[in-house]
Design a protein around this motif. Structure first.
Motif, PDB file in Angstrom:
ATOM      1  N   ASP A 174       0.812  -1.214   0.000  1.00 13.23           N
ATOM      2  CA  ASP A 174       0.000   0.000   0.000  1.00 13.23           C
ATOM      3  C   ASP A 174       0.846   1.265   0.000  1.00 13.23           C
ATOM      4  OD1 ASP A 174      -2.344  -1.530   0.094  1.00 13.23           O
ATOM      5  OD2 ASP A 174      -2.270  -1.630   2.286  1.00 13.23           O
ATOM      6  N   GLY A 175       2.163   1.095  -0.034  1.00 13.25           N
ATOM      7  CA  GLY A 175       3.051   2.251  -0.017  1.00 13.25           C
ATOM      8  C   GLY A 175       3.362   2.773   1.375  1.00 13.25           C
ATOM      9  N   THR A 176       2.982   2.026   2.396  1.00 15.89           N
ATOM     10  CA  THR A 176       3.251   2.430   3.780  1.00 15.89           C
ATOM     11  C   THR A 176       4.660   2.026   4.191  1.00 15.89           C
ATOM     12  OG1 THR A 176       0.915   2.169   4.365  1.00 15.89           O
ATOM     13  CG2 THR A 176       2.508   2.201   6.171  1.00 15.89           C
ATOM     14  N   VAL A 177       5.384   2.964   4.786  1.00 20.71           N
ATOM     15  CA  VAL A 177       6.730   2.670   5.270  1.00 20.71           C
ATOM     16  C   VAL A 177       6.611   1.832   6.543  1.00 20.71           C
ATOM     17  CG1 VAL A 177       8.885   3.620   6.154  1.00 20.71           C
ATOM     18  CG2 VAL A 177       7.713   4.755   4.259  1.00 20.71           C
ATOM     19  N   GLY A 233      10.015   7.331   9.326  1.00 21.44           N
ATOM     20  CA  GLY A 233      10.713   7.864   8.162  1.00 21.44           C
ATOM     21  C   GLY A 233       9.754   8.124   7.019  1.00 21.44           C
ATOM     22  N   THR A 234      10.229   8.884   6.037  1.00 21.49           N
ATOM     23  CA  THR A 234       9.432   9.194   4.851  1.00 21.49           C
ATOM     24  C   THR A 234      10.234   8.852   3.604  1.00 21.49           C
ATOM     25  OG1 THR A 234      10.219  11.481   4.947  1.00 21.49           O
ATOM     26  CG2 THR A 234       8.094  11.024   5.973  1.00 21.49           C
ATOM     27  N   LEU A 235       9.499   8.432   2.559  1.00 20.12           N
ATOM     28  CA  LEU A 235      10.175   8.031   1.320  1.00 20.12           C
ATOM     29  C   LEU A 235      10.774   9.211   0.569  1.00 20.12           C
ATOM     30  CD1 LEU A 235       7.824   5.281  -0.163  1.00 20.12           C
ATOM     31  CD2 LEU A 235      10.160   5.007   0.657  1.00 20.12           C
ATOM     32  N   GLY A 236       9.997  10.290   0.421  1.00 19.82           N
ATOM     33  CA  GLY A 236      10.495  11.410  -0.368  1.00 19.82           C
ATOM     34  C   GLY A 236      10.822  10.970  -1.781  1.00 19.82           C
ATOM     35  N   SER A 237      12.043  11.201  -2.202  1.00 21.13           N
ATOM     36  CA  SER A 237      12.477  10.833  -3.560  1.00 21.13           C
ATOM     37  C   SER A 237      13.281   9.537  -3.585  1.00 21.13           C
ATOM     38  CB  SER A 237      13.313  11.967  -4.153  1.00 21.13           C
ATOM     39  OG  SER A 237      14.446  12.235  -3.338  1.00 21.13           O
ATOM     40  N   ALA A 238      13.052   8.657  -2.593  1.00 21.72           N
ATOM     41  CA  ALA A 238      13.795   7.402  -2.513  1.00 21.72           C
ATOM     42  C   ALA A 238      13.567   6.534  -3.741  1.00 21.72           C
ATOM     43  CB  ALA A 238      13.380   6.641  -1.259  1.00 21.72           C
ATOM     44  N   THR A 239      14.539   5.681  -4.017  1.00 18.80           N
ATOM     45  CA  THR A 239      14.507   4.810  -5.199  1.00 18.80           C
ATOM     46  C   THR A 239      14.324   3.360  -4.780  1.00 18.80           C
ATOM     47  OG1 THR A 239      15.999   6.313  -6.361  1.00 18.80           O
ATOM     48  CG2 THR A 239      15.778   4.076  -7.255  1.00 18.80           C
ATOM     49  N   GLU A 240      13.453   2.634  -5.462  1.00 17.52           N
ATOM     50  CA  GLU A 240      13.255   1.229  -5.167  1.00 17.52           C
ATOM     51  C   GLU A 240      14.469   0.432  -5.623  1.00 17.52           C
ATOM     52  OE1 GLU A 240      10.388  -2.405  -6.628  1.00 17.52           O
ATOM     53  OE2 GLU A 240       9.439  -0.439  -6.296  1.00 17.52           O
ATOM     54  N   VAL A 241      15.004  -0.418  -4.712  1.00 10.78           N
ATOM     55  CA  VAL A 241      16.210  -1.193  -5.039  1.00 10.78           C
ATOM     56  C   VAL A 241      15.979  -2.692  -4.968  1.00 10.78           C
ATOM     57  CG1 VAL A 241      17.829   0.638  -4.396  1.00 10.78           C
ATOM     58  CG2 VAL A 241      16.999  -0.967  -2.638  1.00 10.78           C
ATOM     59  N   ALA A 242      14.845  -3.131  -4.439  1.00 13.14           N
ATOM     60  CA  ALA A 242      14.557  -4.564  -4.390  1.00 13.14           C
ATOM     61  C   ALA A 242      13.090  -4.792  -4.072  1.00 13.14           C
ATOM     62  CB  ALA A 242      15.416  -5.253  -3.328  1.00 13.14           C
ATOM     63  N   THR A 243      12.572  -5.932  -4.529  1.00 12.71           N
ATOM     64  CA  THR A 243      11.231  -6.384  -4.186  1.00 12.71           C
ATOM     65  C   THR A 243      11.335  -7.846  -3.782  1.00 12.71           C
ATOM     66  OG1 THR A 243      10.172  -4.855  -5.741  1.00 12.71           O
ATOM     67  CG2 THR A 243       8.863  -6.738  -4.984  1.00 12.71           C
ATOM     68  N   VAL A 244      10.751  -8.198  -2.626  1.00 14.85           N
ATOM     69  CA  VAL A 244      10.861  -9.560  -2.116  1.00 14.85           C
ATOM     70  C   VAL A 244       9.510 -10.037  -1.584  1.00 14.85           C
ATOM     71  CG1 VAL A 244      13.297  -9.326  -1.507  1.00 14.85           C
ATOM     72  CG2 VAL A 244      11.533  -8.721   0.173  1.00 14.85           C
ATOM     73  N   THR A 245       9.419 -11.324  -1.412  1.00 13.26           N
ATOM     74  CA  THR A 245       8.243 -11.924  -0.788  1.00 13.26           C
ATOM     75  C   THR A 245       8.619 -12.369   0.614  1.00 13.26           C
ATOM     76  OG1 THR A 245       7.378 -12.685  -2.913  1.00 13.26           O
ATOM     77  CG2 THR A 245       6.532 -13.766  -0.928  1.00 13.26           C
ATOM     78  N   ALA A 246       7.859 -11.932   1.585  1.00 13.17           N
ATOM     79  CA  ALA A 246       8.148 -12.272   2.970  1.00 13.17           C
ATOM     80  C   ALA A 246       8.091 -13.780   3.171  1.00 13.17           C
ATOM     81  CB  ALA A 246       7.157 -11.592   3.899  1.00 13.17           C
ATOM     82  N   GLY A 247       9.094 -14.284   3.896  1.00 11.91           N
ATOM     83  CA  GLY A 247       9.162 -15.704   4.183  1.00 11.91           C
ATOM     84  C   GLY A 247       9.988 -16.500   3.211  1.00 11.91           C
ATOM     85  N   GLU A 248      10.540 -15.856   2.205  1.00 23.33           N
ATOM     86  CA  GLU A 248      11.385 -16.541   1.234  1.00 23.33           C
ATOM     87  C   GLU A 248      12.837 -16.117   1.433  1.00 23.33           C
ATOM     88  OE1 GLU A 248      10.072 -15.910  -2.744  1.00 23.33           O
ATOM     89  OE2 GLU A 248       8.127 -16.916  -2.440  1.00 23.33           O
ATOM     90  N   ALA A 249      13.691 -17.109   1.599  1.00 21.51           N
ATOM     91  CA  ALA A 249      15.110 -16.819   1.752  1.00 21.51           C
ATOM     92  C   ALA A 249      15.694 -16.403   0.419  1.00 21.51           C
ATOM     93  CB  ALA A 249      15.848 -18.049   2.275  1.00 21.51           C
ATOM     94  N   PRO A 250      16.725 -15.543   0.414  1.00 21.29           N
ATOM     95  CA  PRO A 250      17.342 -15.121  -0.841  1.00 21.29           C
ATOM     96  C   PRO A 250      18.073 -16.272  -1.511  1.00 21.29           C
ATOM     97  CG  PRO A 250      18.663 -14.413   1.015  1.00 21.29           C
ATOM     98  CD  PRO A 250      17.404 -14.981   1.591  1.00 21.29           C
ATOM     99  N   ALA A 251      18.245 -16.160  -2.801  1.00 23.70           N
ATOM    100  CA  ALA A 251      18.976 -17.188  -3.541  1.00 23.70           C
ATOM    101  C   ALA A 251      20.361 -17.363  -2.932  1.00 23.70           C
ATOM    102  CB  ALA A 251      19.090 -16.804  -5.010  1.00 23.70           C
TER     103      ALA A 251
END
Length: 595
Positions: free
Chosen positions: A521-524, A570-588
């Protein structure tokens, strides 16, 4: 009920013989004689209950003696190489004054090369030092060779000095500038300066109690030594020692060999251990400051123990303000360590805090400002309070001599094929902040987080991870943020009750970067300012739902109070998205604990 199981290690007959001699008295030693020959006694750490409070521990120990009151004083006047006294029970032979009867004696004047001897079996003798300056070139300045209790009372407003011989014969019974074969008490409002040129400064073959006064000790070997116990109940005590600063060395009786500090100010600088208790070390009040072995900038020696605060069975730090700067472990126990209300700041050239068994933190502030490993023990528990660690290797390490770290990659059991030992890290409350160059939170067994806040600024290199758990890693409450390198990324188990996410970024981000976890929902959800460069972040809180997608942004603004970089908002402001993940999944390439 406290369980103590003491195991006597095998020693050669020659070493044992030397140990028996040392058990009766210390012989003349050199200026770094902290490594005394003694019977090797070890503790089965698994039998030591680290949850005990100070009252429980002290109730199981031998009761400290009560200082006897002074009576009407008979005068002893020192005059250079002789002395005078009209008191019964006092004889003067040249420069040797011998007291043979119970009572109170006021001593004043200067004895340039003499000695006060107390030879009064089963008696209580009170010596009021009223401007006394006693120097001996042959033995102790004051030697109570036969006495039940010797009380040294420092007359208010007076300055008193004691200095002994430069050497003692091998196996000498009397071996300190101020020596008592019975219980020894120091009290009064005056000042006492003791120089132990030949061995120890102040020593008792029973119990040593310092109740008040300003006492300064400089010793070739140990500063304050009581065989059964050393109790500091007040006063201002400053110790400089070539051996151990404060020492209780009865390792044969389970209710003796303890050190207790309840009040006053104790400052120790030692080549050996700062405080060394054969059994228990208990601090409930006062101020304790220790520098041992040259401090944390000095590498630990192989032959000399130079720990800050050391116990053979149990250390309970329940009150007061404690600082320790040591070349070896700053706080060490062969059994357990319980922080139970104290404020403790330590630095070490080895472990900040080390317990062979349990290491428990309750309602305390524990700060490890510099160490190789910060907190190390078989079972580490944070129930409440605040702990912070800066380490060049592991920040928190649940391990032991038989840990998987010593033999990793063996017969498996852990998610990475690593052995799972009987070790654990448990966080149920409080705050734990880690800044490590090695693994941040490391357990060679299991790890459990049920509450509190854990923040890890982990390693920048891929050979270690912010989290490293060989066995089950579960989280059911609290808040966790762990940031570090990505090469050995570890996350909680997928069956954890509370949701978590692990994000490995495409590129390493620099220290000081503001990262934010944002829901669909865009909530920090969380704002974290990195303490060092990192590429993987693990986050868990009640706001994370397993199976849901979350994004990581870089470049926003952090607001409010910060706990190790975890900001209140905190607030996003002009922050840049650097990753998208699914909760509960370990990284490769990472692992999320056993499934």
């Amino acid at each position: 009920m406290r369980l103590r199981k003491r195991l006597i290690a095998a020693v050669s007959s020659a070493v044992l013989a030397a140990a028996l001699i040392a058990g009766c008295s210390s012989s003349s030693t050199d200026s770094t004689a902290a490594a005394e020959t003694a019977a090797v006694t070890t503790v089965d750490a698994s039998t030591v209950d680290g949850t005990q409070d100070a009252a429980t521990v002290l109730a199981a120990d031998k009761s400290a003696h009560t200082t006897a009151e002074a009576g009407t004083a008979a005068d002893i006047t020192l005059s250079g190489t002789s002395a005078t006294s009209s008191a019964e029970g006092v004889t003067v032979d040249g420069s040797t004054v011998t007291i043979t009867a119970a009572g109170t004696y006021r001593i004043s004047g200067t004895l340039t090369d003499g000695q006060i001897v107390v030879n009064a079996a089963d008696a209580t003798v009170v010596l009021i030092l009223d401007g006394a300056d006693i120097t001996s070139s042959t033995s102790a300045a004051i030697a109570a060779t036969e006495v039940d209790q010797l009380v040294v009372q420092l007359a208010d407003g007076t300055t008193n000095t004691l200095s002994d011989t430069s050497s003692y014969a091998e196996g000498a019974d009397v071996n300190a500038a101020l020596f008592s074969a019975g219980d020894l008490s120091i009290t009064g409002g005056g000042t006492l300066a003791v120089t132990g040129n030949g061995n120890d400064g102040i020593a008792s073959k029973d119990g040593l109690l310092v109740a008040s006064g300003t006492v300064t000790v400089s010793a070739k070997d140990d500063g304050l030594r009581g065989k059964d116990y050393v109790v500091v109940d007040g006063g201002t005590i400053t110790v400089t020692a070539g051996g151990d600063g404060v020492k209780a060395d009865n390792d044969e009786d389970t209710d003796a060999g303890y050190v207790s500090v309840t009040a006053g100010t104790l400052t120790v600088t030692s080549a050996g251990d700062g405080i060394d208790a054969a059994t228990d070390l208990v601090v409930t009040g006062g101020t304790v400051a220790v520098v041992s072995g040259g401090g944390h900038g000095t590498a630990p020696g192989e032959d000399v123990s130079a720990k800050g605060l050391k116990s053979g069975v149990l250390t309970v730090l329940e009150g007061g303000t404690i600082t320790a700067d040591s070349s070896d472990d700053a706080v060490h126990s062969d059994g357990a360590v319980h922080f139970n209300g104290a404020t403790v700041t330590v630095a070490s050239g080895d472990d900040g805090v080390h317990a062979e068994g349990q290491l428990i933190i309750d309602e305390s502030t524990v700060e490890v400002t510099s160490a190789v490993e910060g907190l190390e023990g078989a079972h580490i528990v944070l129930n409440s309070g605040a702990a912070s660690v800066v380490s060049s290797d592991d920040g928190v390490n649940a391990a032991g001599s038989d840990s998987a770290e010593e033999d990793s990659g063996g017969n498996g059991g852990g998610p990475g094929g690593e052995q799972v030992g009987d070790f654990s890290v448990t966080v149920g409350g409080g705050t734990l902040v880690i800044d490590s160059e090695g693994d941040g939170l490391d357990s060679n067994g299991v790890a459990t987080i049920t509450g509190g806040t854990v923040v890890v600024n982990g390693p920048e290199r891929n050979g270690n991870g912010a989290l490293d758990v060989n066995g089950t890693f579960s989280i059911s409450g609290g808040t966790l943020v762990a940031a570090g390198s990505s090469g050995m990324a570890v996350a909680p188990g997928t069956d954890s009750e509370q949701g978590w996410l692990s994000a490995t970024l495409d590129d390493t981000v620099a220290a000081g970067t503001t990262l934010q976890i944002v829901d669909g929902d865009g909530t920090v959800v969380a704002t974290f300012v990195t303490g060092k460069s990192m590429q993987n972040i693990v986050y868990s809180s009640s706001a994370i739902t397993s199976g849901t997608s979350y994004s990581v942004y870089s470049g926003g603004t952090a607001d409010g109070a910060s706990t190790g970089g975890l900001s209140a908002s905190g607030t996003l402001g002009s922050a840049t998205e650097v990753a998208t993940v699914t909760a509960g999944e370990a990284p490769a390439g990472g692992r999320g604990g056993p499934r």
